[in-house]
Design a protein around this motif. Structure first.
Motif, mmCIF file in Angstrom:
data_model
loop_
_atom_site.group_PDB
_atom_site.id
_atom_site.type_symbol
_atom_site.label_atom_id
_atom_site.label_comp_id
_atom_site.label_asym_id
_atom_site.label_seq_id
_atom_site.Cartn_x
_atom_site.Cartn_y
_atom_site.Cartn_z
ATOM 1 N N VAL A 260 0.850 -1.196 0.000
ATOM 2 C CA VAL A 260 0.000 0.000 0.000
ATOM 3 C C VAL A 260 0.884 1.245 0.000
ATOM 4 C CG1 VAL A 260 -1.713 1.325 1.301
ATOM 5 C CG2 VAL A 260 -1.875 -1.177 1.199
ATOM 6 N N PRO A 261 0.736 2.138 -0.990
ATOM 7 C CA PRO A 261 1.562 3.351 -1.028
ATOM 8 C C PRO A 261 1.425 4.150 0.260
ATOM 9 C CG PRO A 261 0.352 3.070 -3.091
ATOM 10 C CD PRO A 261 -0.197 2.052 -2.141
ATOM 11 N N GLY A 262 2.558 4.574 0.792
ATOM 12 C CA GLY A 262 2.555 5.378 2.002
ATOM 13 C C GLY A 262 2.911 4.610 3.253
ATOM 14 N N ILE A 276 3.880 0.934 10.142
ATOM 15 C CA ILE A 276 4.309 2.322 10.312
ATOM 16 C C ILE A 276 3.702 3.118 9.162
ATOM 17 C CG2 ILE A 276 6.226 3.907 10.635
ATOM 18 C CD1 ILE A 276 8.053 1.510 11.045
ATOM 19 N N VAL A 277 2.897 4.118 9.489
ATOM 20 C CA VAL A 277 2.267 4.947 8.458
ATOM 21 C C VAL A 277 2.288 6.395 8.935
ATOM 22 C CG1 VAL A 277 -0.051 4.506 9.401
ATOM 23 C CG2 VAL A 277 0.194 5.240 7.005
ATOM 24 N N PRO A 278 2.709 7.341 8.066
ATOM 25 C CA PRO A 278 2.847 8.742 8.496
ATOM 26 C C PRO A 278 1.524 9.358 8.942
ATOM 27 C CG PRO A 278 3.973 8.352 6.406
ATOM 28 C CD PRO A 278 3.149 7.136 6.690
ATOM 29 N N HIS A 279 1.624 10.368 9.783
ATOM 30 C CA HIS A 279 0.451 11.108 10.243
ATOM 31 C C HIS A 279 -0.277 11.713 9.041
ATOM 32 C CE1 HIS A 279 1.834 10.864 14.395
ATOM 33 N NE2 HIS A 279 3.031 11.218 13.977
ATOM 34 N N GLY A 280 -1.587 11.596 9.013
ATOM 35 C CA GLY A 280 -2.385 12.262 7.992
ATOM 36 C C GLY A 280 -2.267 11.691 6.595
ATOM 37 N N HIS A 281 -1.574 10.563 6.429
ATOM 38 C CA HIS A 281 -1.417 9.999 5.090
ATOM 39 C C HIS A 281 -2.707 9.289 4.667
ATOM 40 C CE1 HIS A 281 0.190 7.674 1.732
ATOM 41 N NE2 HIS A 281 1.235 8.498 1.748
ATOM 42 N N ALA A 283 -3.122 6.586 3.338
ATOM 43 C CA ALA A 283 -3.075 5.145 3.628
ATOM 44 C C ALA A 283 -3.777 4.816 4.943
ATOM 45 C CB ALA A 283 -1.621 4.680 3.691
ATOM 46 N N ARG A 284 -3.847 5.800 5.850
ATOM 47 C CA ARG A 284 -4.518 5.551 7.127
ATOM 48 C C ARG A 284 -6.001 5.251 6.916
ATOM 49 N NH1 ARG A 284 -2.434 6.745 12.205
ATOM 50 N NH2 ARG A 284 -0.216 7.268 12.159
ATOM 51 N N LYS A 285 -6.603 5.906 5.933
ATOM 52 C CA LYS A 285 -8.025 5.646 5.661
ATOM 53 C C LYS A 285 -8.243 4.237 5.141
ATOM 54 C CE LYS A 285 -9.791 10.314 4.966
ATOM 55 N NZ LYS A 285 -10.600 11.217 4.106
ATOM 56 N N LYS A 286 -7.283 3.751 4.346
ATOM 57 C CA LYS A 286 -7.407 2.393 3.824
ATOM 58 C C LYS A 286 -7.336 1.352 4.935
ATOM 59 C CE LYS A 286 -5.652 3.258 -0.839
ATOM 60 N NZ LYS A 286 -4.729 2.798 -1.912
ATOM 61 N N GLU A 289 -10.819 -0.049 7.758
ATOM 62 C CA GLU A 289 -11.689 -1.228 7.719
ATOM 63 C C GLU A 289 -11.141 -2.361 8.588
ATOM 64 O OE1 GLU A 289 -11.501 -3.719 4.059
ATOM 65 O OE2 GLU A 289 -10.278 -2.062 3.253
ATOM 66 N N TYR A 290 -9.863 -2.283 8.945
ATOM 67 C CA TYR A 290 -9.255 -3.320 9.788
ATOM 68 C C TYR A 290 -9.185 -2.902 11.255
ATOM 69 C CZ TYR A 290 -7.753 -4.899 5.173
ATOM 70 O OH TYR A 290 -7.722 -5.308 3.854
ATOM 71 N N HIS A 291 -9.772 -1.737 11.592
ATOM 72 C CA HIS A 291 -9.837 -1.249 12.971
ATOM 73 C C HIS A 291 -8.449 -1.200 13.622
ATOM 74 C CE1 HIS A 291 -14.129 -1.752 12.424
ATOM 75 N NE2 HIS A 291 -13.940 -3.021 12.140
ATOM 76 N N PRO A 292 -7.573 -0.343 13.104
ATOM 77 C CA PRO A 292 -6.199 -0.282 13.642
ATOM 78 C C PRO A 292 -6.172 0.171 15.100
ATOM 79 C CG PRO A 292 -6.626 1.570 12.173
ATOM 80 C CD PRO A 292 -7.797 0.652 12.034
#
Length: 587
Positions: A260-262, A276-281, A283-286, A289-292
């Motif tokens: 997944v990009p990002g 690890i995913v940057p703040h506001g990226h 990719a966080r929305k993707k 659905e997995y309830h991080p």
């Protein structure tokens, strides 16, 4: 020599130039400045080719810089290189132990080289041997020691002269977690009790916890000089875990998320994947659905975020190598390896003692254990490189005791140490191994072209294998092992000394192979990698201590004081230490 106000190491704007494989100059060390004081332990970290070994060799005076200045113990590294080398302790990656000399004879040799004699020598020997638990092994030949014991002996030899400063280049590569912990305990003791300054390069991110400061290098430049806590803080709020959906292995889910990009990094942990995913990226929305769930960052997370600022960390599209077939259906419900009561003796010594296990098609199976546990011997018997003394070994439908040649045609093997022909080019190595597998004509050329593309070897096809960067040596080894599209791939410590970025890309490729049905057997001392395994076997003293999935193994770990979930390393240490309490361990 030095005073309290003077640093043991003072590097100012250091620069070192080398030609690359095409003869074009590049800066292996580029404008690096730092200081190290008495009693400090400073960790040196960075990806393969970052310049760590070059920097250490410059500090020892074994190389001369092309720019800047280096002061060691208040001595100029160029003008006083011999004085520096006589005054410090230095342990290179391949430390010069004399394997036909005993433990004590090696220590005596290094003591004479440093002019240490009489009562001072004997007192120092007693202290070092006690601290490293080598007292019982002083008459054993160095060549007969396990990997962890060799590292401890190398450290003893580096410290016989009571140096104020020691430099260690990857001292724990290929060493099991128990031996690594013991080695660091020794370094901490010397630093705390004798005020010894320590500069140590390492590929194990968790070892940063033992350091006062860390120096992080990339492409010759110093990106960060800070305490480990500051590196960890870079990833604050960027780490989450998501639960693996039903019907998927965490390894499979990890591969999909890593694409997944990002997303900077994704690693399996039991039935979850840590991301690890940057703040506001976006990719966080993707991931929603997995309830991080939020996760606490560690040093490896901070390290990866730092690299993400320097290079595009988006993983390359890594399919399984073209032409890798679905392995043939096997009997026994897809079991491709069946080991029953396996025994291997060397004279009266039993290296493997009635070990049994089975591996199914498309599984990733890990063989784990301390140095000297018997796993490498087991591994070599599975590959058909060493005959068994007893028991049965069935690999790819063939009994290795009666049809080893037929079985070997279906397997690929990547050795722990780089085993390509160093004076041959990358292309010549590929051609040689293709011929060894019976490939010729168009089939051979297509296989070589496929491996060149899959492993991105084009820039180095005409370079001698010995001159390849470490990461590309690993790629070449993998390419040669996969030329003939094997059903089973044996990997012996394939990521030893690799940084998190190299390990990430390696496991994306391994996952792709497993998805296509290739069976993977791997030995590793890096317990984080064992999370990628479907099942694993932990050995010690030639016997099986534990077997099962990562979740099964984790159940052996005691509860952690901080309340965090137990890691595989916690479980590994608990299992091996319990065995040692019962009388097992080095003999």
């Amino acid at each position: 020599m030095t005073t309290e106000s003077q640093p043991l190491i003072d590097c100012r704007n250091i620069r070192k130039i080398f030609p690359d494989s095409a003869g074009v100059p590049f800066a292996a060390v580029d404008d690096v400045s730092f200081r190290l004081s008495a009693g400090e332990i400073v960790g040196l970290l960075g990806p393969d080719g970052a310049g760590k070994t070059t920097l250490i060799r410059l500090i020892t005076g074994l190389m001369k810089p092309h720019g800047g200045s280096i002061s060691v113990l208040n001595l100029d590294s160029v003008k006083k290189s011999r004085s520096i080398q006589a005054s410090i302790g230095y342990m290179p990656q391949k430390f010069g132990l004399y394997e036909d000399l005993t433990v004590r004879e090696n220590m005596e040799l290094y003591a004479r080289m440093h002019g240490v004699y009489g009562q001072d020598r004997e007192k120092r020997f007693r202290s070092l041997l006690a601290m490293t638990s080598l007292e019982r092994f002083t008459t054993r030949l160095a060549g007969k020691l396990s990997g962890g014991m060799k590292q401890k002996l190398g450290l003893c030899c580096s410290l016989v002269s009571s140096p104020p400063l020691i430099l260690l280049d990857e001292p724990t590569v290929g060493v099991d977690p128990l031996s690594r912990r013991e080695l660091w305990s020794i370094l901490k003791q010397f630093s705390g009790e004798e005020g010894v300054g320590v500069l140590v390069s390492t590929s194990y991110m968790d070892e940063s916890a033992y350091c006062n400061r860390t120096l992080i290098m990339y492409e010759g430049r110093l990106l960060m000089d800070a305490p480990p806590a500051d590196v960890i803080a870079r990833a604050e709020g960027m780490c989450v875990t998501v639960r693996t959906p039903e019907g998927l292995h965490a390894r499979q889910f990890q591969s999909r998320l890593a694409a997944v990009p990002g997303i900077i990094n994704a690693t399996p942990q039991g039935n979850t994947v840590r991301i690890i995913v940057p703040h506001g990226h976006p990719a966080r929305k993707k991931l929603e659905e997995y309830h991080p769930a939020p996760a606490q960052p560690d040093f490896s997370d901070g390290f990866m975020t730092l690299l993400a600022d320097q290079v595009d960390l988006a993983p390359q599209d890594i399919p399984a190598p073209a032409g890798t077939p679905e392995p043939e259906r096997t009997e026994n419900g897809g079991t491709v390896i069946r080991v029953t009561d396996l025994v291997r003796k060397f004279g009266s010594f039993i290296a493997v003692n009635h070990v049994s296990f089975s591996v199914r098609k498309g599984q990733v199976f890990g063989l784990l254990g301390p140095n000297g546990a018997g796993k490498s011997t087991t591994f070599r018997m599975l590959c058909g490189l060493l005959p068994a003394s007893g028991g049965t070994l069935n690999v790819a439908g063939a009994d290795l005791r009666t049809a080893a040649a037929r079985a070997r045609r279906k397997v690929g093997y990547v050795a722990q140490k780089f085993s390509m022909y160093g004076m041959l080019t990358t292309r010549q190595n590929l051609e040689f191994f293709a011929g060894a597998y019976g490939m010729s004509g168009k089939e051979r050329q297509e296989a070589i072209r496929s491996m060149e593309e899959e492993f991105h070897l084009t820039p180095y096809m005409n370079a001698p294998a010995a001159h390849l960067p470490g990461g590309y040596k690993q790629r070449l080894s993998m390419a040669c092992a996969l030329l003939h599209s094997p059903d089973i791939l044996f990997l012996d410590e394939p990521t030893s000394g690799a940084d998190p970025l190299a390990r990430r890309d390696f496991w994306l490729r391994i996952n792709a192979l497993a998805e296509k049905g290739v069976t993977i057997i791997i030995t590793t001392h890096f317990l984080g990698e064992a999370e990628f395994c479907d099942n694993m076997l932990i050995m010690m003293d030639g016997t099986t201590l534990a077997e099962g999935s990562p979740d099964d193994i984790r159940k052996h770990a005691p509860p952690r004081e901080d309340g965090a979930p137990a890691s595989l390393e916690d479980a590994f240490l608990a299992i091996t230490e319990e065995h040692m309490k019962k009388g097992g361990g080095e003999t």
